[in-house]
Design a protein around this motif. Structure first.
Motif, short mmCIF file in Angstrom:
data_model
loop_
_atom_site.label_atom_id
_atom_site.label_comp_id
_atom_site.label_asym_id
_atom_site.label_seq_id
_atom_site.Cartn_x
_atom_site.Cartn_y
_atom_site.Cartn_z
N LEU A 72 0.83 -1.21 0.00
CA LEU A 72 0.00 0.00 0.00
C LEU A 72 0.86 1.26 0.00
O LEU A 72 0.49 2.28 -0.60
CB LEU A 72 -0.94 -0.01 1.21
N ARG A 125 7.77 8.31 6.72
CA ARG A 125 6.47 8.84 7.12
C ARG A 125 5.34 8.13 6.38
O ARG A 125 4.33 7.74 6.96
CB ARG A 125 6.46 10.37 6.84
N ASP A 179 2.48 6.07 8.19
CA ASP A 179 1.08 6.45 7.97
C ASP A 179 0.26 5.27 7.48
O ASP A 179 -0.86 5.02 7.94
CB ASP A 179 0.99 7.58 6.93
N GLU A 221 -0.37 2.88 10.14
CA GLU A 221 -1.38 3.38 11.09
C GLU A 221 -2.78 3.22 10.50
O GLU A 221 -3.70 2.78 11.17
CB GLU A 221 -1.09 4.85 11.41
N ARG A 222 -2.91 3.56 9.23
CA ARG A 222 -4.22 3.42 8.59
C ARG A 222 -4.67 1.97 8.58
O ARG A 222 -5.82 1.66 8.90
CB ARG A 222 -4.18 3.95 7.16
N PHE A 246 -5.66 0.93 12.11
CA PHE A 246 -7.00 1.39 12.44
C PHE A 246 -8.04 0.49 11.79
O PHE A 246 -8.99 0.06 12.40
CB PHE A 246 -7.21 2.83 11.93
N LYS A 247 -7.79 0.24 10.50
CA LYS A 247 -8.77 -0.52 9.76
C LYS A 247 -8.86 -1.95 10.29
O LYS A 247 -9.95 -2.50 10.44
CB LYS A 247 -8.37 -0.53 8.29
N ASN A 303 -8.16 -2.98 13.31
CA ASN A 303 -8.86 -2.96 14.59
C ASN A 303 -10.36 -2.91 14.37
O ASN A 303 -11.12 -3.64 14.99
CB ASN A 303 -8.46 -1.72 15.40
N SER A 304 -10.73 -2.02 13.49
CA SER A 304 -12.15 -1.82 13.28
C SER A 304 -12.79 -3.04 12.63
O SER A 304 -13.88 -3.46 13.02
CB SER A 304 -12.32 -0.56 12.43
N SER A 305 -12.10 -3.64 11.67
CA SER A 305 -12.67 -4.82 11.01
C SER A 305 -12.74 -5.99 11.98
O SER A 305 -13.70 -6.75 11.98
CB SER A 305 -11.82 -5.21 9.81
N ARG A 307 -13.14 -5.84 15.15
CA ARG A 307 -14.27 -5.59 16.03
C ARG A 307 -15.58 -5.95 15.32
O ARG A 307 -16.48 -6.54 15.92
CB ARG A 307 -14.25 -4.11 16.42
N ALA A 325 -21.77 5.46 -0.19
CA ALA A 325 -20.55 5.76 0.57
C ALA A 325 -20.66 5.22 1.99
O ALA A 325 -19.71 4.61 2.51
CB ALA A 325 -20.30 7.28 0.58
N SER A 357 -20.51 1.39 1.99
CA SER A 357 -19.17 0.89 1.70
C SER A 357 -18.27 1.02 2.93
O SER A 357 -17.26 0.33 3.03
CB SER A 357 -18.56 1.64 0.51
N ARG A 358 -18.64 1.89 3.87
CA ARG A 358 -17.91 1.97 5.16
C ARG A 358 -18.55 1.09 6.20
O ARG A 358 -18.30 1.23 7.39
CB ARG A 358 -17.89 3.42 5.67
N GLN A 359 -19.45 0.23 5.77
CA GLN A 359 -20.05 -0.77 6.63
C GLN A 359 -20.69 -0.21 7.88
O GLN A 359 -20.44 -0.70 8.99
CB GLN A 359 -18.99 -1.82 7.00
#
Lengths: 331, 331
Positions: free
Chosen positions: A9, A33, A37, A40-41, A44-45, A47-49, A51, A109, A112-114
C-alpha cells in the motif's frame, strides 16, 4: 495486517517497509512517514474490522438528512448518539439536500464503510420514497415517514400537538380561539389544524371565524394575518400559531393593535425553536416536537432490528407543551 | 472477494453460501438473505477499497463539528461538498459537542473508515487545541483556528466585518454611531469591535458614548441596551449590533422609544442569519460571514494537501455586507 500489506500500500519494498517500521535511519524521512502512515491506517482498519467480525457491528450508524438548516437533524443526531451511550457509537451525517442522486451517492458511501444501520431524516413530515428493502443494513426513517408500509418510521405527532395547544388555551378559560396556520401544502400544517379542530369539536366549540387561516411559515404572514383576524373577529381571546416564527409576527401585530399578550390574547405556537421562542417579550408557550427523543427512539429501533427484532409501520413521537408568558402571565 | 470470505462472515458452510448465491431453493430464506446481505456488504467494500488503492483516495472527507446548532457547520459542510463537484465526494459529519473524548472517538471512527482528509469546525472563533501532526490524513480547521502555527485554519474575518459595517454607516452620512456588541469573552465580539474602532479612528471619528457596550448574544440584551444608549447619547443616528439577534432587540427597543429605523437610527448587524435578518420590518442590513465559501476553501486546501501542497497558518475568509431596509429606506 502483514508487512507485505503495508509495503504494497505504501509502494515500497519489503525491506524498506521493515527498516522504516523499525526506526532505522537509512530510509528517506518522507518514505518513512509514508510507511508509518500506511501502517497506522491499516492498523485502524484492522482494529475496526476485527471488532466488526467479533460483534457483527462496527459501532457506526449513518444518518442521511434532507433538512438544509440542521434544525431537526442536529437534535435527532444527538438523540441517536445518546441512545448508544456516550462514546459507544459514532454517527456519520450526510446532507442529501432533497436530491435523490446525492442521497444515493451518500447511501453507497456509507454502506461501503459498513455502517451498522441508517437513519433517514426528511425536511418535512410528508411521506418520502422508500429506499427499498434490499439494503444490507436496517433503516429507520425519522421526521418524514417512508411511503412503504414495510419500512419503520418515527414521526412527530402533530395532531396531538394541535390538541395540546388548544387544550391548554381552553383550560385557561379561553373560548374565542383563532388559528393562524402554516403552509397548507405541508402535512404538518394540516395535522396541527386537525388536532385543533378535533379537540374544539369534542368540547362543543369551534374556531373563531369558523376556519383556520393558512399562509406561510413566516413572521410576515403572522404579522399580516393577525390584523385580518382581529378585524373579522375582534373578541378573539387566544390564537394558536402554526410555528414560533408565525407567533413572533402575531405578537408584534397584536402589540401594534394595542392588545396585551397574554391578558387580552393568549398565544401558543409550535416547534419551541429557542432562539425565537425565548427571544420575545413575553416568551412563547410552544409545543416542542421532541427531536432528541425522536432520534433516541430511531436509534433504539435500529439496534433492535440489528438484533433481529424488525418492526414496520409509522410510530408517532409524543410532543410536550412548554408553558411560558405568552399564555400565562409571568410563567 | 471470495466465496470463502462470504461464507465465513455469514457463518455458513461453503456449500450453503454457494447454494444461496446461486438462488437454489434448498436453503432457508433467512440464511439466504444473510448470505446475500454479506455478499453485498463485501462487494461494496471491495469496490470502495479497490478505488482507494487505485487513486489513493476514497472520495470521502470527515467533518467534526462542535457547533451544537448546526448554524455554521451545515453551510460549511455544503460548501465543502460543492468544492468537489456534485456527487464526487461524500462528507461524513460527526458532532463532538465540545467534548474532547467524544471528538477523539469520532476521529478514530473516521480514520478507521479511511477518510481522505478532515475538516474540524469549532463553535466560536477562539483558538482550539490542535489535533497534533501525527494523523495519517491532512486536516484543515474551519471557523475556530488551531492553536498550532503548523496547522492550516480558515476563519471568518470579523475585523474586516466590523470595518464593513461601520464604513457603510459612515458612507450614508451617519456620524453618531454606537456599538451594542456581543459577549466580551468571545474573540468574535472583540474582533468586530476592533474593526469598528479602527475604521472610525481612521476617519477621525469615535463611538458615540466613547466605548462599545458588551453584553450577551441575545435579543434581550439588545432590547435593554438600546434604552441605556439612547438615554446616554440621545442624538445617536446609527447602531452597529453584534449579531442579528441583538439587532432584533435593538429594533424593537427603538420602536418602543418612538425612533424610526432607518430614518432616525440606521442599524447594521452581523451573521445574516436569514430567519432573523429577514423576519423583521424593516429587514436587517447584515454582514454575512460566508460560511459556504469557507467550507469550499477548507475543502480546496484539503485537496491541495492530499496532492502534496501543504500550507500552514490562518487564512481569513472575506465577509460581505448584505444591504436591506434597516440602513437604507426601501432597500
Amino acid at each position: 495486517m502483514t508487512l507485505r500489506d503495508v509495503a504494497q500500500l505504501a509502494g515500497v519494498s519489503l525491506s524498506t517497509a521493515s527498516k522504516a517500521l523499525n526506526g532505522r535511519t537509512d530510509v528517506h524521512p518522507e518514505t518513512r512517514r509514508r510507511v508509518l502512515d500506511t501502517a497506522e491506517r491499516l492498523s485502524f482498519k484492522a482494529n475496526s474490522s476485527a471488532r466488526a467480525l467479533h460483534t457483527g457491528r462496527t459501532g457506526t450508524l449513518g444518518l442521511i438528512t434532507n433538512d438544509l438548516e440542521g434544525r431537526f437533524s442536529i437534535p435527532i443526531l444527538m438523540g441517536a448518539e445518546d441512545a448508544a451511550g456516550a462514546g459507544e457509537m459514532s454517527i456519520f451525517l450526510c446532507d442529501a439536500r432533497e436530491d435523490a442522486i446525492r442521497e444515493s451517492y451518500h447511501l453507497r458511501a456509507l454502506l461501503s464503510r459498513q455502517v451498522d444501520g441508517l437513519i433517514i431524516v426528511g425536511s418535512r413530515t410528508d411521506p418520502r420514497p422508500s429506499l427499498g428493502h434490499e439494503l444490507p443494513v436496517p433503516v429507520v426513517y425519522a421526521y418524514a415517514p417512508s411511503d412503504s408500509p414495510e419500512d419503520l418510521s418515527v414521526v412527530p405527532d402533530n395532531v396531538a400537538g394541535g390538541r395540546a395547544a388548544v387544550e391548554h388555551l381552553v383550560s385557561l378559560g379561553r373560548r374565542r380561539i383563532a388559528h393562524i396556520a402554516g403552509d397548507r401544502s405541508w402535512v404538518a400544517a394540516r395535522d396541527r389544524v386537525d388536532g385543533v379542530h378535533d379537540y374544539l369539536t369534542e368540547q362543543g366549540l369551534e374556531l373563531a371565524g369558523g376556519r383556520p387561516h393558512y399562509g406561510t411559515w413566516s413572521e410576515g404572514w403572522g404579522r399580516g394575518a393577525v390584523r385580518a383576524v382581529i378585524e373579522a373577529t375582534p373578541d378573539v381571546d387566544a390564537i394558536v400559531c402554526g410555528s414560533d416564527q408565525i407567533a413572533r409576527g402575531v405578537l408584534e401585530g397584536l402589540k401594534g393593535l394595542g392588545r396585551r399578550v397574554p391578558e387580552d390574547v393568549a398565544l401558543v405556537s409550535f416547534d419551541n425553536w429557542e432562539p425565537f421562542a425565548r427571544g420575545s417579550v413575553p416568551q412563547l408557550t410552544s409545543v416542542d416536537m421532541n427531536f432528541e427523543a425522536m432520534g433516541r427512539r430511531a436509534a433504539q429501533k435500529l439496534f433492535a432490528a440489528m438484533s433481529g427484532k424488525v418492526e414496520q409501520g409509522v410510530l408517532t413521537q409524543p410532543c410536550r407543551l412548554v408553558v411560558r408568558g405568552s399564555s400565562i402571565q409571568g410563567a
